[in-house]
Write a protein that holds these residues in place. Structure first.
Motif, short mmCIF file in Angstrom:
data_model
loop_
_atom_site.label_atom_id
_atom_site.label_comp_id
_atom_site.label_asym_id
_atom_site.label_seq_id
_atom_site.Cartn_x
_atom_site.Cartn_y
_atom_site.Cartn_z
N ALA A 53 0.80 -1.19 0.03
CA ALA A 53 0.08 -0.02 0.13
C ALA A 53 0.97 1.34 -0.13
O ALA A 53 2.01 1.30 0.52
CB ALA A 53 -0.90 0.20 1.42
N THR A 54 0.44 2.19 -0.39
CA THR A 54 1.08 3.48 -0.74
C THR A 54 0.79 4.54 0.38
O THR A 54 -0.40 4.60 0.66
CB THR A 54 0.75 4.34 -2.00
OG1 THR A 54 1.56 3.42 -3.12
CG2 THR A 54 1.59 5.42 -2.15
N THR A 55 1.88 5.15 0.99
CA THR A 55 1.60 6.04 2.02
C THR A 55 2.06 7.48 1.51
O THR A 55 3.13 7.55 0.99
CB THR A 55 2.30 5.69 3.40
OG1 THR A 55 1.69 4.57 3.86
CG2 THR A 55 2.14 6.76 4.42
N LYS A 56 1.32 8.46 1.53
CA LYS A 56 1.73 9.85 1.04
C LYS A 56 1.64 10.58 2.26
O LYS A 56 0.82 10.72 3.00
CB LYS A 56 0.87 10.25 0.04
CG LYS A 56 1.51 11.51 -0.53
CD LYS A 56 0.34 11.83 -1.90
CE LYS A 56 0.88 12.86 -2.49
NZ LYS A 56 -0.03 13.18 -3.90
N VAL A 57 2.88 11.37 2.50
CA VAL A 57 2.99 12.50 3.71
C VAL A 57 3.33 13.69 3.19
O VAL A 57 3.84 13.82 2.01
CB VAL A 57 3.96 11.86 4.58
CG1 VAL A 57 3.42 10.67 5.35
CG2 VAL A 57 5.22 11.87 4.04
N SER A 58 3.11 14.50 3.86
CA SER A 58 3.71 16.00 3.88
C SER A 58 4.56 16.44 4.83
O SER A 58 4.30 16.08 6.17
CB SER A 58 2.37 16.84 3.81
OG SER A 58 2.87 18.24 3.89
N VAL A 59 5.82 16.86 4.56
CA VAL A 59 6.83 17.37 5.49
C VAL A 59 6.97 18.62 5.38
O VAL A 59 7.38 19.20 4.26
CB VAL A 59 8.08 16.39 5.34
CG1 VAL A 59 8.96 16.88 6.34
CG2 VAL A 59 7.77 14.85 5.45
N THR A 60 7.03 19.45 6.67
CA THR A 60 7.32 20.59 6.71
C THR A 60 8.61 21.02 7.20
O THR A 60 9.03 20.29 8.21
CB THR A 60 6.24 21.38 7.55
OG1 THR A 60 4.86 21.11 7.06
CG2 THR A 60 6.54 22.90 7.49
N ILE A 61 9.60 21.88 6.57
CA ILE A 61 10.76 21.87 6.86
C ILE A 61 10.91 23.84 7.34
O ILE A 61 10.30 24.46 6.54
CB ILE A 61 11.86 22.08 5.79
CG1 ILE A 61 11.82 20.43 5.39
CG2 ILE A 61 13.36 22.06 6.64
CD1 ILE A 61 12.36 19.57 6.39
N LYS A 62 11.14 24.04 8.52
CA LYS A 62 11.30 25.49 9.04
C LYS A 62 12.59 25.61 9.90
O LYS A 62 13.03 24.85 10.56
CB LYS A 62 10.12 25.84 9.94
CG LYS A 62 8.95 25.99 9.31
CD LYS A 62 7.84 26.43 10.09
CE LYS A 62 6.52 26.62 9.33
NZ LYS A 62 5.34 26.73 10.40
N GLY A 63 13.42 26.51 9.30
CA GLY A 63 14.79 26.69 9.98
C GLY A 63 15.39 25.60 9.65
O GLY A 63 16.41 25.42 10.39
N GLY A 64 15.54 24.80 8.48
CA GLY A 64 16.38 23.89 8.17
C GLY A 64 15.81 22.41 9.08
O GLY A 64 16.58 21.54 8.97
N ARG A 65 14.87 22.70 9.91
CA ARG A 65 14.42 21.18 10.91
C ARG A 65 13.04 20.82 10.40
O ARG A 65 12.05 21.45 9.65
CB ARG A 65 14.38 21.84 12.19
CG ARG A 65 15.82 22.35 12.86
CD ARG A 65 15.88 22.79 14.20
NE ARG A 65 15.20 21.64 15.19
CZ ARG A 65 15.65 20.62 15.48
NH1 ARG A 65 16.98 20.35 15.33
NH2 ARG A 65 15.24 19.95 16.36
N ILE A 66 12.83 19.49 10.46
CA ILE A 66 11.64 18.87 10.41
C ILE A 66 10.65 19.30 11.44
O ILE A 66 10.95 19.13 12.42
CB ILE A 66 11.56 17.29 10.48
CG1 ILE A 66 12.73 16.79 9.35
CG2 ILE A 66 10.30 16.74 9.95
CD1 ILE A 66 13.03 15.32 9.33
N THR A 67 9.72 20.11 11.27
CA THR A 67 8.69 20.67 12.08
C THR A 67 7.28 20.04 11.94
O THR A 67 6.69 20.11 13.20
CB THR A 67 8.72 22.08 12.00
OG1 THR A 67 7.92 22.36 10.73
CG2 THR A 67 9.80 22.89 12.14
N ASP A 68 6.95 19.22 11.07
CA ASP A 68 5.54 18.81 11.00
C ASP A 68 5.49 17.54 9.81
O ASP A 68 6.10 17.73 8.90
CB ASP A 68 4.50 19.85 10.58
CG ASP A 68 3.20 19.10 10.78
OD1 ASP A 68 2.81 18.69 11.67
OD2 ASP A 68 2.34 19.41 9.70
N ILE A 69 4.85 16.51 10.18
CA ILE A 69 4.67 15.55 9.28
C ILE A 69 3.05 15.14 9.30
O ILE A 69 2.62 14.89 10.35
CB ILE A 69 5.52 14.37 9.71
CG1 ILE A 69 6.99 14.43 9.63
CG2 ILE A 69 5.14 13.15 8.55
CD1 ILE A 69 7.90 13.60 10.29
N THR A 70 2.58 15.24 8.14
CA THR A 70 1.26 14.95 8.06
C THR A 70 0.74 13.81 6.85
O THR A 70 1.46 13.97 5.99
CB THR A 70 0.47 16.38 7.49
OG1 THR A 70 0.72 17.39 8.59
CG2 THR A 70 -1.21 16.06 7.50
#
Length: 125
Positions: A53-70
């Protein structure tokens, strides 16, 4: 010389070890699995979870750091996926790396999440 043969043995065993690991493990073991060096923004990535099964995520980078994964979508069973996502996404953010432990009983979902985040991070370079 013995040094050369030792190096060949080490290289050979490392190559065998890499061959024995899954592609997810190999992908998460790269030096690009940390957030440093990434451009700020939100990036999407996909990975393979349970039974392909395919999993699709959104990753937010702020200040060069991983801040959110949805999670954008997944084909995994929700109870297993949700348990894996809660732990794995927290660990990825805390460690700033996709090289984290899988959740027992939800190994494939965990690997799919890690692979999807790694894919997104590749897009952030």
């Amino acid at each position: 010389s013995s040094v050369q043969s030792q190096s060949k043995e080490t290289a050979s065993s490392e190559a065998q070890g890499t061959t024995a690991t899954s592609s997810t493990t190999a992908a998460t073991g790269t030096s690009s699995s940390t957030a440093s060096g990434y451009t700020d923004g939100t990036y999407q990535g996909t990975g393979t979870g349970f039974r392909g099964a395919t999993t699709k995520v959104s990753v937010t980078i702020k200040g060069g750091r991983i801040t959110d994964i949805t999670t954008l979508s997944t084909g995994d069973d929700n109870p297993y996926y949700n348990r894996a996502f809660s732990t794995v996404s927290s660990e990825i953010k805390a460690n700033q790396s996709t090289n984290v432990d899988t959740v027992s009983g939800a190994t494939f979902s965990s690997r799919g999440i890690m692979a999807a985040v790694q894919d997104a991070l590749t897009n952030a370079q």
